[in-house]
Design an enzyme around this catalytic site. Sequence first.
Site, PDB file in Angstrom:
ATOM      1  N   ASN A 129      16.038 -32.422  32.994  1.00 39.97           N
ATOM      2  CA  ASN A 129      16.209 -33.022  31.672  1.00 39.97           C
ATOM      3  C   ASN A 129      14.903 -33.080  30.883  1.00 39.97           C
ATOM      4  OD1 ASN A 129      18.998 -33.472  31.785  1.00 39.97           O
ATOM      5  ND2 ASN A 129      18.724 -35.383  32.921  1.00 39.97           N
TER       6      ASN A 129
ATOM      7  N   HIS B 205      11.970 -34.396  31.515  1.00 38.86           N
ATOM      8  CA  HIS B 205      11.076 -35.559  31.579  1.00 38.86           C
ATOM      9  C   HIS B 205      10.733 -35.813  33.041  1.00 38.86           C
ATOM     10  CE1 HIS B 205      14.790 -38.491  31.713  1.00 38.86           C
ATOM     11  NE2 HIS B 205      14.710 -37.723  32.751  1.00 38.86           N
TER      12      HIS B 205
ATOM     13  N   CYS C 175       7.971 -40.375  30.109  1.00 32.55           N
ATOM     14  CA  CYS C 175       6.642 -39.837  30.351  1.00 32.55           C
ATOM     15  C   CYS C 175       6.730 -38.325  30.336  1.00 32.55           C
ATOM     16  CB  CYS C 175       6.094 -40.339  31.690  1.00 32.55           C
ATOM     17  SG  CYS C 175       4.516 -39.635  32.162  1.00 32.55           S
TER      18      CYS C 175
END
Length: 382
Positions: A287, A289, A324
Amino acid sequence: MASMQNSAALNYVHANPCFLEKNDGIFDSSRRRVRFSFDHGSKIRKSLRLNANTRTNVETIDGKKVNGSHVGGIPYLDRSNSECDDDDDQEPKNHEYLMGRFVENRFVFRQSFVIRSYEIGPDKTATMETLMNLLQETALNHVASSGVGGNGFGATREMSIRKLIWVVTRILVQVDKYSSWGDLVEIDTWVDAAGKNGMRRDWVIRDFNTQKIITRATSTWAMMNRETRRLSKIPDEVKNEVQPFYLNRASIPPQNNDSEKIEKLTHETAHIMRTGLAPRWSDMDANQHVNNVKYIGWILESVPIKILENYNLTSMILEYRRECRQSNVLESLTSMKPRTCEENNGEIASENCDLECTHLLRMGDDRAEIVRARSVWNFKKP
């Protein structure tokens, strides 16, 4: 060289019992003798004697299957040579224990795992990161096996059409016992609604042999747009897909569910801080991330080595605040306090106390919060 070729050929024969029936080889079960031929420029016929009392296979140890899901007691693990399929083009049959199965009228998804050598820590037991990875794997296979899975990472069909993904907002894991290398564990998972626009996923991990629950976990999830990276309401079409699987059951009793607020750490309140932590490309998931399990390793970077060596991490709760990316540089902060011993001028009175740690993972530049966490550590008894 010829000896190495013979050995490789013999290994292939044992790993593929059907080979003996379909080629020039002959397997004599009474005399434990294999004769087979192969061609490396000229045909060489070798006769090898097997010194074994049971059927030899690269996936068995002492007659027990270890590559996959179970060690003895399930029919597919004890297939005889007579069960070999004569159709070369037919796909091998997948047993429910290899990829999991539904139980309890399809409300609960169950899967088994062997603890591998690369999933243990210095004490030869599974790590918290290993447990979290197994929980995640079971959850993803739950969706994939449900019949509503789309082309996304754990997304349903309707979610994939709308470019939506699930993101975890909170997870609590409570560990009674860490499994050792080679142990077999069985994981159950199920889902339920969490408010109007969330989903709750629970797990229990059992020791397969004793069927005793050794780990419990619960989590809450929200929906995010994959492109805008903004949270989204759950569309009715998605609700219609997942609601048939909802089960009103809690893996962790309400009285044991850690609902206390996690305080925000600062430079002044943290005891230890680690800086310069940077995600790698391999830390990114499908995804785009950082995988939520990766945060645990960064959090533990600021835990003193004496605690890691002398204590067991028995409980951990994580609250995810923001994403992040690979370009971010992080800081890890930790503070500690005793749970079962008295404090003396802010210092731990005894080295043998059980401890509670508060953690913060934040951006290194603007100090924006990524994850708040709390962990409980029990002193290892001699």
